[in-house]
Motif scaffolding. Structure first.
Motif, PDB file in Angstrom:
ATOM      1  N   HIS A 173       0.835  -1.201   0.000  1.00 36.65           N
ATOM      2  CA  HIS A 173       0.000   0.000   0.000  1.00 36.65           C
ATOM      3  C   HIS A 173       0.870   1.251   0.000  1.00 36.65           C
ATOM      4  CE1 HIS A 173       0.946  -1.377   3.991  1.00 36.65           C
ATOM      5  NE2 HIS A 173       0.384  -0.366   4.615  1.00 36.65           N
ATOM      6  N   ALA A 174       0.241   2.407  -0.096  1.00 30.76           N
ATOM      7  CA  ALA A 174       0.969   3.674  -0.159  1.00 30.76           C
ATOM      8  C   ALA A 174       0.556   4.559   1.010  1.00 30.76           C
ATOM      9  CB  ALA A 174       0.677   4.387  -1.477  1.00 30.76           C
ATOM     10  N   ALA A 175       1.490   5.417   1.454  1.00 32.05           N
ATOM     11  CA  ALA A 175       1.216   6.328   2.563  1.00 32.05           C
ATOM     12  C   ALA A 175       1.731   7.716   2.229  1.00 32.05           C
ATOM     13  CB  ALA A 175       1.875   5.826   3.847  1.00 32.05           C
ATOM     14  N   LEU A 176       1.056   8.721   2.785  1.00 29.74           N
ATOM     15  CA  LEU A 176       1.561  10.092   2.717  1.00 29.74           C
ATOM     16  C   LEU A 176       1.018  10.866   3.911  1.00 29.74           C
ATOM     17  CD1 LEU A 176      -0.876  12.215   1.714  1.00 29.74           C
ATOM     18  CD2 LEU A 176      -0.454  11.092  -0.457  1.00 29.74           C
ATOM     19  N   ARG A 177       1.753  11.920   4.248  1.00 30.55           N
ATOM     20  CA  ARG A 177       1.315  12.801   5.322  1.00 30.55           C
ATOM     21  C   ARG A 177       0.707  14.063   4.715  1.00 30.55           C
ATOM     22  NH1 ARG A 177       2.618  17.448   7.452  1.00 30.55           N
ATOM     23  NH2 ARG A 177       4.398  17.663   6.050  1.00 30.55           N
ATOM     24  N   ALA A 178      -0.437  14.461   5.253  1.00 31.87           N
ATOM     25  CA  ALA A 178      -1.077  15.708   4.845  1.00 31.87           C
ATOM     26  C   ALA A 178      -1.547  16.402   6.114  1.00 31.87           C
ATOM     27  CB  ALA A 178      -2.244  15.458   3.897  1.00 31.87           C
ATOM     28  N   GLY A 179      -0.888  17.511   6.464  1.00 31.76           N
ATOM     29  CA  GLY A 179      -1.243  18.210   7.692  1.00 31.76           C
ATOM     30  C   GLY A 179      -0.982  17.347   8.905  1.00 31.76           C
ATOM     31  N   ALA A 180      -1.997  17.165   9.742  1.00 32.25           N
ATOM     32  CA  ALA A 180      -1.865  16.384  10.969  1.00 32.25           C
ATOM     33  C   ALA A 180      -2.309  14.941  10.788  1.00 32.25           C
ATOM     34  CB  ALA A 180      -2.670  17.025  12.090  1.00 32.25           C
ATOM     35  N   HIS A 181      -2.373  14.470   9.539  1.00 35.70           N
ATOM     36  CA  HIS A 181      -2.889  13.124   9.280  1.00 35.70           C
ATOM     37  C   HIS A 181      -1.912  12.288   8.458  1.00 35.70           C
ATOM     38  CE1 HIS A 181      -6.737  15.302  10.053  1.00 35.70           C
ATOM     39  NE2 HIS A 181      -7.031  14.175  10.678  1.00 35.70           N
ATOM     40  N   LEU A 182      -1.950  10.990   8.702  1.00 39.13           N
ATOM     41  CA  LEU A 182      -1.290   9.987   7.872  1.00 39.13           C
ATOM     42  C   LEU A 182      -2.373   9.259   7.094  1.00 39.13           C
ATOM     43  CD1 LEU A 182       1.219   8.157   7.147  1.00 39.13           C
ATOM     44  CD2 LEU A 182       0.496   6.710   9.060  1.00 39.13           C
ATOM     45  N   TYR A 183      -2.255   9.254   5.776  1.00 34.52           N
ATOM     46  CA  TYR A 183      -3.210   8.551   4.928  1.00 34.52           C
ATOM     47  C   TYR A 183      -2.538   7.304   4.356  1.00 34.52           C
ATOM     48  CZ  TYR A 183      -6.197  12.728   4.843  1.00 34.52           C
ATOM     49  OH  TYR A 183      -7.014  13.779   5.185  1.00 34.52           O
ATOM     50  N   ILE A 184      -3.264   6.185   4.336  1.00 34.98           N
ATOM     51  CA  ILE A 184      -2.801   4.997   3.623  1.00 34.98           C
ATOM     52  C   ILE A 184      -3.898   4.560   2.666  1.00 34.98           C
ATOM     53  CG2 ILE A 184      -1.297   4.255   5.512  1.00 34.98           C
ATOM     54  CD1 ILE A 184      -3.306   1.988   6.054  1.00 34.98           C
ATOM     55  N   PHE A 185      -3.483   4.064   1.511  1.00 36.11           N
ATOM     56  CA  PHE A 185      -4.452   3.644   0.498  1.00 36.11           C
ATOM     57  C   PHE A 185      -4.004   2.345  -0.156  1.00 36.11           C
ATOM     58  CE2 PHE A 185      -5.911   3.430  -3.909  1.00 36.11           C
ATOM     59  CZ  PHE A 185      -7.292   3.439  -3.707  1.00 36.11           C
ATOM     60  N   GLY A 186      -4.991   1.486  -0.431  1.00 39.54           N
ATOM     61  CA  GLY A 186      -4.769   0.294  -1.243  1.00 39.54           C
ATOM     62  C   GLY A 186      -3.946  -0.777  -0.563  1.00 39.54           C
ATOM     63  N   GLY A 187      -3.235  -1.533  -1.378  1.00 41.03           N
ATOM     64  CA  GLY A 187      -2.458  -2.664  -0.890  1.00 41.03           C
ATOM     65  C   GLY A 187      -3.170  -3.981  -1.118  1.00 41.03           C
ATOM     66  N   GLU A 188      -2.547  -5.035  -0.655  1.00 39.49           N
ATOM     67  CA  GLU A 188      -3.106  -6.383  -0.770  1.00 39.49           C
ATOM     68  C   GLU A 188      -3.149  -7.039   0.602  1.00 39.49           C
ATOM     69  OE1 GLU A 188      -1.512  -7.638  -5.237  1.00 39.49           O
ATOM     70  OE2 GLU A 188      -0.523  -8.419  -3.450  1.00 39.49           O
TER      71      GLU A 188
END
Length: 275
Positions: free
Chosen positions: A239-254
């Motif tokens: 999966h993929a991760a990025l930081r935006a402001g005060a949050h960590l987002y993760i998307f997708g993966g298996e």
């Protein structure tokens, strides 16, 4: 809401296991595997965010070979590409640097591959070289003065918890010594926030994980972040991760070889005491 971006003219073919980075108003895409995962790719593309146009780049004779599960990290006017699977004939693990102003690649030699036991000379010991050896599925992040490379899968050794720093000014590597061992992972998701490297999930050898860790770059301490299991994403890798402001987002993966399109958000300010 999502919006499909259709680039004008020529565009990269369908692919996975590539690397992408944003620098100077453009998205750079390098390598991966196409044709349903059967074709190793070496091509290099730039997508102009303002015009919505793809451009294929050359980069000169020093361009990297076909890579997959490598990393591409921006710093100032350059992209730093490390690792990836380059085939059984690879004898070193270089770092490739692409200058977006001159449009040329530069190869920085890395540590040579280990010599088979029967081919070593008496008293030879480990081969010379001070950088990380071949790995794929790692993560790489730009700090102020260095590139931080964590984890990855190393042939014959499996998942690793090694942490390395490449110093931009001296163009030298050193292995970061931590106060205690961190999790051994590859195909994880990771992002930097407030001098901490957050690492979620990934694989420890063949086992998929769901835990969240952070490494404090100031104290050099790894800590596991405790979150309620019912309110946390399950085991996954790739999966993929990025930081935006005060949050960590993760998307997708298996998870168990089944792809997911789940999008999760973690709030850094909600860390429990002792995490």
């Amino acid at each position: 809401m999502w919006q499909w971006m259709e680039g004008g003219g020529a565009a990269p073919c369908a692919r996975g296991k590539h690397a992408a980075a944003v620098l100077g108003g453009a998205v750079y895409v390098l390598g991966g595997r196409g044709a349903g995962g059967n074709l190793p790719l070496r091509d290099f593309w730039r997508y102009h965010l303002a015009s919505g146009v793809w451009e294929r780049l050359d980069g000169g004779p020093a361009a990297p070979p076909a890579l997959q599960e490598h990393s591409a990290t921006p710093h100032e006017a350059s992209l730093y590409v490390f690792g990836g699977e380059v085939g059984a004939l690879a004898t070193e693990t270089p770092l490739w640097v692409y200058n977006t102003e001159t449009r040329l690649w530069r190869k920085l030699a890395g540590s040579p591959a280990p010599v088979p036991r029967r081919g070593r000379r008496a008293g030879g010991g480990k081969p010379a070289g001070g950088g990380p050896r071949g790995r794929r599925g790692h993560s790489a992040h730009a700090l102020k003065d260095c590139l931080l490379v964590y984890g990855g899968y190393m042939d014959l050794k499996g998942s690793t918890n090694e942490l390395w720093a490449f110093h931009y000014e001296s163009e030298s590597w050193h292995q970061v010594r931590t106060a205690g061992p961190g999790p051994a992972r590859h195909r994880h998701a990771a992002a930097l926030h407030d001098n901490k490297l957050y690492v979620h999930g990934g694989q420890c050898d063949l086992r998929e994980c769901a835990d969240l860790w952070h490494y404090d770059t100031m104290s050099r301490v790894w800590s596991q972040v405790r979150t309620p299991a019912k309110l946390s994403p399950g085991p996954r890798s790739g999966h993929a991760a990025l930081r935006a402001g005060a949050h960590l987002y993760i998307f997708g993966g298996e998870s168990a070889a089944v792809p997911t399109n789940e999008l999760w958000r973690f709030h850094f300010g909600e860390l429990p005491d002792g995490a």
